[in-house]
Write an enzyme that holds these catalytic residues in place. Structure first.
Site, PDB file in Angstrom:
ATOM      1  N   LYS A  26       0.851  -1.190   0.000  1.00  0.00           N
ATOM      2  CA  LYS A  26       0.000   0.000   0.000  1.00  0.00           C
ATOM      3  C   LYS A  26       0.890   1.244   0.000  1.00  0.00           C
ATOM      4  O   LYS A  26       1.930   1.258   0.669  1.00  0.00           O
ATOM      5  CB  LYS A  26      -0.914   0.020   1.231  1.00  0.00           C
ATOM      6  CG  LYS A  26      -1.800   1.275   1.248  1.00  0.00           C
ATOM      7  CD  LYS A  26      -2.895   1.235   2.297  1.00  0.00           C
ATOM      8  CE  LYS A  26      -2.412   1.672   3.661  1.00  0.00           C
ATOM      9  NZ  LYS A  26      -3.527   1.957   4.581  1.00  0.00           N
ATOM     10  N   ARG A  60     -10.343  -1.138   7.252  1.00  0.00           N
ATOM     11  CA  ARG A  60      -9.453  -2.078   7.960  1.00  0.00           C
ATOM     12  C   ARG A  60      -9.016  -1.498   9.304  1.00  0.00           C
ATOM     13  O   ARG A  60      -8.745  -2.230  10.256  1.00  0.00           O
ATOM     14  CB  ARG A  60      -8.300  -2.530   7.082  1.00  0.00           C
ATOM     15  CG  ARG A  60      -7.295  -1.466   6.609  1.00  0.00           C
ATOM     16  CD  ARG A  60      -6.429  -0.960   7.707  1.00  0.00           C
ATOM     17  NE  ARG A  60      -5.103  -0.636   7.295  1.00  0.00           N
ATOM     18  CZ  ARG A  60      -4.368   0.308   7.871  1.00  0.00           C
ATOM     19  NH1 ARG A  60      -4.866   1.080   8.840  1.00  0.00           N
ATOM     20  NH2 ARG A  60      -3.129   0.492   7.503  1.00  0.00           N
ATOM     21  N   GLN A 105     -12.026   8.181  10.219  1.00  0.00           N
ATOM     22  CA  GLN A 105     -11.718   6.949  10.975  1.00  0.00           C
ATOM     23  C   GLN A 105     -12.780   6.681  12.035  1.00  0.00           C
ATOM     24  O   GLN A 105     -13.122   5.521  12.309  1.00  0.00           O
ATOM     25  CB  GLN A 105     -10.329   7.006  11.622  1.00  0.00           C
ATOM     26  CG  GLN A 105      -9.190   7.352  10.686  1.00  0.00           C
ATOM     27  CD  GLN A 105      -9.156   6.512   9.421  1.00  0.00           C
ATOM     28  OE1 GLN A 105      -9.413   5.306   9.448  1.00  0.00           O
ATOM     29  NE2 GLN A 105      -8.858   7.151   8.300  1.00  0.00           N
ATOM     30  N   ASP A 154     -15.269  16.871  19.407  1.00  0.00           N
ATOM     31  CA  ASP A 154     -14.382  17.255  18.300  1.00  0.00           C
ATOM     32  C   ASP A 154     -14.170  18.753  18.373  1.00  0.00           C
ATOM     33  O   ASP A 154     -15.108  19.495  18.696  1.00  0.00           O
ATOM     34  CB  ASP A 154     -15.028  16.869  16.949  1.00  0.00           C
ATOM     35  CG  ASP A 154     -14.029  16.890  15.796  1.00  0.00           C
ATOM     36  OD1 ASP A 154     -13.411  17.947  15.541  1.00  0.00           O
ATOM     37  OD2 ASP A 154     -13.848  15.843  15.146  1.00  0.00           O
ATOM     38  N   VAL A 155     -12.949  19.210  18.067  1.00  0.00           N
ATOM     39  CA  VAL A 155     -12.705  20.664  18.055  1.00  0.00           C
ATOM     40  C   VAL A 155     -13.542  21.337  16.958  1.00  0.00           C
ATOM     41  O   VAL A 155     -13.804  22.531  17.038  1.00  0.00           O
ATOM     42  CB  VAL A 155     -11.203  20.998  17.851  1.00  0.00           C
ATOM     43  CG1 VAL A 155     -10.413  20.730  19.114  1.00  0.00           C
ATOM     44  CG2 VAL A 155     -10.614  20.249  16.664  1.00  0.00           C
ATOM     45  N   GLY A 191      -5.376   7.432  16.522  1.00  0.00           N
ATOM     46  CA  GLY A 191      -4.856   8.589  15.787  1.00  0.00           C
ATOM     47  C   GLY A 191      -3.347   8.635  15.655  1.00  0.00           C
ATOM     48  O   GLY A 191      -2.828   9.066  14.631  1.00  0.00           O
ATOM     49  N   ALA A 192      -2.601   8.212  16.687  1.00  0.00           N
ATOM     50  CA  ALA A 192      -1.139   8.322  16.636  1.00  0.00           C
ATOM     51  C   ALA A 192      -0.567   7.236  15.737  1.00  0.00           C
ATOM     52  O   ALA A 192      -0.572   6.058  16.087  1.00  0.00           O
ATOM     53  CB  ALA A 192      -0.559   8.220  18.046  1.00  0.00           C
ATOM     54  N   ASP A 193      -0.092   7.651  14.573  1.00  0.00           N
ATOM     55  CA  ASP A 193       0.493   6.696  13.631  1.00  0.00           C
ATOM     56  C   ASP A 193       1.710   7.295  12.939  1.00  0.00           C
ATOM     57  O   ASP A 193       2.052   6.904  11.831  1.00  0.00           O
ATOM     58  CB  ASP A 193      -0.557   6.232  12.605  1.00  0.00           C
ATOM     59  CG  ASP A 193      -1.094   7.405  11.790  1.00  0.00           C
ATOM     60  OD1 ASP A 193      -0.785   8.570  12.130  1.00  0.00           O
ATOM     61  OD2 ASP A 193      -1.808   7.159  10.806  1.00  0.00           O
ATOM     62  N   LYS A 235       3.258  11.958  17.397  1.00  0.00           N
ATOM     63  CA  LYS A 235       1.811  12.041  17.644  1.00  0.00           C
ATOM     64  C   LYS A 235       1.462  11.352  18.957  1.00  0.00           C
ATOM     65  O   LYS A 235       2.016  10.292  19.278  1.00  0.00           O
ATOM     66  CB  LYS A 235       1.042  11.356  16.521  1.00  0.00           C
ATOM     67  CG  LYS A 235       0.913  12.167  15.237  1.00  0.00           C
ATOM     68  CD  LYS A 235       0.053  11.362  14.258  1.00  0.00           C
ATOM     69  CE  LYS A 235      -0.385  12.136  13.052  1.00  0.00           C
ATOM     70  NZ  LYS A 235      -1.198  11.304  12.151  1.00  0.00           N
TER      71      LYS A 235
HETATM   72  N1  LIG Z   1      -4.070   3.641  13.363  1.00  0.00           N
HETATM   73  C1  LIG Z   1      -4.378   3.569  12.094  1.00  0.00           C
HETATM   74  O1  LIG Z   1      -4.378   2.494  11.501  1.00  0.00           O
HETATM   75  C2  LIG Z   1      -4.783   4.811  11.347  1.00  0.00           C
HETATM   76  C3  LIG Z   1      -5.360   4.685  10.074  1.00  0.00           C
HETATM   77  C4  LIG Z   1      -5.769   5.833   9.418  1.00  0.00           C
HETATM   78  C5  LIG Z   1      -5.592   7.084   9.993  1.00  0.00           C
HETATM   79  N2  LIG Z   1      -4.992   7.165  11.228  1.00  0.00           N
HETATM   80  C6  LIG Z   1      -4.795   8.463  11.880  1.00  0.00           C
HETATM   81  O2  LIG Z   1      -6.028   8.824  12.482  1.00  0.00           O
HETATM   82  C7  LIG Z   1      -6.103  10.246  12.580  1.00  0.00           C
HETATM   83  C8  LIG Z   1      -7.446  10.711  12.043  1.00  0.00           C
HETATM   84  O3  LIG Z   1      -7.592  10.379  10.681  1.00  0.00           O
HETATM   85  P1  LIG Z   1      -8.956  10.723   9.902  1.00  0.00           P
HETATM   86  O4  LIG Z   1      -8.818  10.136   8.542  1.00  0.00           O
HETATM   87  O5  LIG Z   1     -10.140  10.358  10.725  1.00  0.00           O
HETATM   88  O6  LIG Z   1      -8.830  12.318   9.821  1.00  0.00           O
HETATM   89  P2  LIG Z   1     -10.001  13.367   9.723  1.00  0.00           P
HETATM   90  O7  LIG Z   1      -9.355  14.649   9.366  1.00  0.00           O
HETATM   91  O8  LIG Z   1     -11.105  12.847   8.852  1.00  0.00           O
HETATM   92  O9  LIG Z   1     -10.602  13.466  11.232  1.00  0.00           O
HETATM   93  C9  LIG Z   1      -9.873  13.936  12.338  1.00  0.00           C
HETATM   94  C10 LIG Z   1     -10.847  14.661  13.280  1.00  0.00           C
HETATM   95  O10 LIG Z   1     -10.166  14.978  14.510  1.00  0.00           O
HETATM   96  C11 LIG Z   1     -10.586  16.291  14.926  1.00  0.00           C
HETATM   97  N3  LIG Z   1      -9.567  16.836  15.824  1.00  0.00           N
HETATM   98  C12 LIG Z   1      -8.325  17.283  15.521  1.00  0.00           C
HETATM   99  N4  LIG Z   1      -7.671  17.657  16.641  1.00  0.00           N
HETATM  100  C13 LIG Z   1      -8.514  17.436  17.678  1.00  0.00           C
HETATM  101  C14 LIG Z   1      -8.421  17.621  19.095  1.00  0.00           C
HETATM  102  N5  LIG Z   1      -7.318  18.093  19.646  1.00  0.00           N
HETATM  103  N6  LIG Z   1      -9.484  17.279  19.850  1.00  0.00           N
HETATM  104  C15 LIG Z   1     -10.623  16.803  19.287  1.00  0.00           C
HETATM  105  N7  LIG Z   1     -10.776  16.624  17.956  1.00  0.00           N
HETATM  106  C16 LIG Z   1      -9.735  16.911  17.159  1.00  0.00           C
HETATM  107  C17 LIG Z   1     -10.739  17.052  13.602  1.00  0.00           C
HETATM  108  O11 LIG Z   1     -11.538  18.202  13.765  1.00  0.00           O
HETATM  109  C18 LIG Z   1     -11.381  15.977  12.713  1.00  0.00           C
HETATM  110  O12 LIG Z   1     -12.785  15.988  12.793  1.00  0.00           O
HETATM  111  C19 LIG Z   1      -4.881  10.785  11.812  1.00  0.00           C
HETATM  112  O13 LIG Z   1      -3.868  11.096  12.740  1.00  0.00           O
HETATM  113  C20 LIG Z   1      -4.456   9.622  10.951  1.00  0.00           C
HETATM  114  O14 LIG Z   1      -3.080   9.669  10.646  1.00  0.00           O
HETATM  115  C21 LIG Z   1      -4.603   6.062  11.906  1.00  0.00           C
END
Ligand SMILES: NC(=O)c1ccc[n+]([C@@H]2O[C@H](COP(=O)([O-])OP(=O)(O)OC[C@H]3O[C@@H](n4cnc5c(N)ncnc54)[C@H](O)[C@@H]3O)[C@@H](O)[C@H]2O)c1
Length: 329
Positions: A69, A112, A140, A161-162, A223-225, A229
């Site tokens: 990927k 996934r 996510q 959410d902020v 979120g931490a990836d 983070k």
């Molecule tokens: N672990 C994994 O397998 C995996 C897979 C995909 C994405 N991720 C990570 O997950 C995170 C989110 O991805 P996504 O695609 O959902 O992004 P996204 O932008 O669609 O959603 C993130 C949300 O978090 C909110 N946000 C940001 N900072 C905040 C805070 N301090 N407090 C509350 N809300 C807050 C934003 O307003 C937004 O609505 C990213 O860091 C991404 O890298 C992890």
């Protein structure tokens, strides 16, 4: 021979969340039994553009599935009119190396990731868990909910959410589509009352504080990836049963990466990889009052298993375009 091209629309049409959940659980089991190959993700960083690009290869031997990927995470993409995360998956034939498919991996990444969270929840949350909480209500979060509902009879949801409109839209969807009762308003305090807490933000500072976390809570830290983070107060990790998806990836870029760097926790504090629990090599939750944390970084085996399931279905249903890209046909 031909390579099948599958667009996001094709994937959305044929990807079945139940089939993906099952395939991802099987692949975690295979990982636990050391029947997979998966070098850690490699990263390119674009600090000027607040983004990165990762390549993620994997081979799942019992499934006969292999490929790579390519995925980005660009934190300012919303303003640019692009999703934060976009991905392409190349699926290869392990016998010859032939590229069987090139497909959108954006929706599959979300599915996934949701599947991994749901599987961790199945093994680590208290069975009577009914209230789920979200910090971050983006892409996510949507699939974490979709998949967790397949393993738990959830009834209530709290979210913060902020971006308040985004939180409200997420809650409205959860109420309408799944009949969940929404608890509280857009406040972090409401999330602490939940049995299962899922964090899906790109934060580089702890959001969830230890003081508020109740005994027995299960936390999916999604979120931490990437290095730097973090979403959880390290004191939560100091008291919790920590399960990671992969030790190598988690120490580099998962929820544990910052506290490990700072010497606040060590490798000995990590109880297991999820695959070891799914394979039955270690038990999951053992006490109702334990705080459990699943640190998800996202594994290439999850992507390749999901892509394989979708490709198999696309072949049977003749979905997508077939092109002899490498010119051997
Ligand atoms: N672990 C994994 O397998 C995996 C897979 C995909 C994405 N991720 C990570 O997950 C995170 C989110 O991805 P996504 O695609 O959902 O992004 P996204 O932008 O669609 O959603 C993130 C949300 O978090 C909110 N946000 C940001 N900072 C905040 C805070 N301090 N407090 C509350 N809300 C807050 C934003 O307003 C937004 O609505 C990213 O860091 C991404 O890298 C992890």
């Amino acid at each position: 021979m031909a390579t099948r091209i599958l667009t996001r629309r094709d994937i959305e049409r044929i990807a079945d969340p139940d089939e993906i959940l099952q395939a991802v659980e099987e692949t975690f089991r295979a990982h636990g039994l050391q029947q997979t190959q998966m070098p850690p993700k490699s990263y390119l960083f674009y600090p000027r553009y607040h983004g990165d690009l990762r390549t993620m290869p994997a081979y799942i031997e019992p499934m006969g599935a292999t490929g790579v990927k390519i995925v980005n995470v660009h934190l300012q993409n919303k303003a640019r009119g692009f999703p934060t995360v976009m991905a392409v998956i190349v699926l290869n034939d392990p016998t010859t190396g032939y590229p069987l498919a090139i497909m959108d991996g954006t929706w599959l990444t979300a599915l996934r990731t949701g599947a991994a969270g749901a599987i961790a929840t199945k093994y680590l949350a208290r069975p009577e868990s009914r209230r789920i909480g979200f910090i971050g209500c983006g892409v996510q979060a949507e699939t974490q909910l979709l998949m967790t509902l397949r393993v738990f009879r959830l009834q209530e949801l709290a979210a913060f959410d902020v971006d308040e409109p985004r939180r409200n839209a997420f809650c409205a969807m959860a109420a309408e589509r799944y009949g969940l009762r929404i608890v509280g308003s857009n406040r972090l305090q409401d999330v602490y009352t939940c049995d299962i807490i899922t964090t899906t933000t790109p934060s580089t500072e702890p959001i969830l504080q230890n003081e508020g976390v109740r005994p027995g809570t299960h936390i999916n830290a999604i979120g931490a990836d990437a290095p730097g983070k973090e979403e959880l107060d390290p004191a939560i990790l100091q008291r919790a049963l920590i399960v990671v998806d992969s030790w190598e990836q988690a120490v580099h870029s998962g929820e544990i990466n910052v506290p490990i760097d700072q010497g606040l926790i060590t490798r000995e504090d990590v109880y297991a990889e999820l695959g070891e629990i799914v394979a039955g090599l270690k038990p999951g939750r053992t006490r109702p009052d334990q705080v459990t944390v699943f640190d998800s970084t996202g594994l290439a085996i999850q992507d390749i298993a999901s892509a394989y399931v979708v490709w198999t279905k696309a072949r049977t249903q003749a979905v997508g375009l077939e092109i002899d890209i490498v010119g051997v046909g």
